[in-house]
Design a protein around this motif. Structure first.
Motif: not given
Length: 272
Positions: A157-158, A214-215, A219-223, A241-242
């Motif tokens: 969780l961001g 949060s994704l 920064g998205g999946p790559s971040g 990632v999901a």
């Protein structure tokens, strides 16, 4: 303030303030959404209902004045609602306030629905909605019994600009992971705590689970996968990632059965 009987309350429209996203969803599902006059910031579903409704703030940091300014006759407060001093002030105001049970697992979700049904004098409808949820989850569980142990899932969780938090025991994250047939990769503590590289390596997740919100923040999946805490984990190396909408995944309201099925599908597709 006079206390109305259940029969009279049912005949006279309420002015309801719902504190908690799952609370608002359930009020709508029980046919009383038209009586909502205020919601908190976590109440995002259904969008057509909540759009335009006054917001009284974030569920954990409420002020009594903002809630009372809407002249409610009924306040439905989730277990997360607070701070305690605000709820005590609301109770002293004489407005009917119902403190609802915590919901971080299947039993809690059903209890929450039944409690809201009772508070709204919709006990039969609440029982039917809770029983439907229980049947959905029982069907999902029955399909998982013959399978091997599910994948290890790390919920991330961001939070602001600090390190991401992860969900330990007795959290909604653990609850939905278990319902979907997975195993929480964190079992050394309760609640949510910052993730350290050491803890992430010990957790060795097969899949990283997060919220869509949060994704985006991370920064998205790559971040997310590039973070040093996660890059060396099995999930990080495999890019697994999901992400789901936060309220849908963790709300533990009427949509919990569908959320658990969707997560179970993601576990199968992305953790192999």
């Amino acid at each position: 303030m006079p206390v109305l009987s259940g029969a009279l309350r049912a005949a006279v429209p309420e002015r309801i303030v719902a504190l908690g996203g799952a609370v608002t969803e359930t009020v709508h599902a029980l046919g009383r959404g038209g009586e909502l006059v205020g919601i908190d910031r976590t109440s995002l579903f259904p969008p057509d209902l909540v759009r335009g409704l006054p917001q009284v703030g974030y569920v954990r940091t409420l002020a009594a004045e903002g809630v009372l300014s809407l002249n409610p006759t009924l306040i439905l407060a989730s277990a997360d609602a607070g701070p305690p001093a605000t709820l005590e002030q609301l109770e002293r105001s004489g407005v009917r306030l119902v403190r609802l049970p915590e919901a971080v697992d299947a039993d809690g979700a059903a209890r929450l629905i039944r409690a809201i049904g009772a508070a709204l004098d919709r006990k039969a409808e609440g029982e039917a909605l809770a029983a439907s949820l229980e049947r959905d989850l029982a069907t999902l569980s029955a399909g998982q019994t013959a399978r091997p142990p599910g994948p290890r899932v790390l919920f991330v969780l961001g939070i602001g600009s600090g390190p991401p938090m992860v969900g330990g025991r007795h959290t909604g994250a653990e609850g939905i992971i278990r319902l979907a047939g997975g195993r929480n990769a964190i079992d050394g503590f309760e609640g949510y705590k910052p993730l350290s590289p050491e803890a992430a390596l010990v957790a060795a997740p097969d899949l990283i689970l997060t919220t869509e919100q949060s994704l985006t923040q991370l920064g998205g999946p790559s971040g997310l996968l590039a973070r040093p805490e996660l890059a060396g984990t099995p999930a990080g190396r495999a890019g697994r990632v999901a992400a789901f909408d936060a309220l849908y995944l963790l709300g533990f309201g009427p949509r919990t059965g569908q959320a658990a099925r969707d997560l179970a599908k993601a576990l199968t597709e992305r953790s192999g």
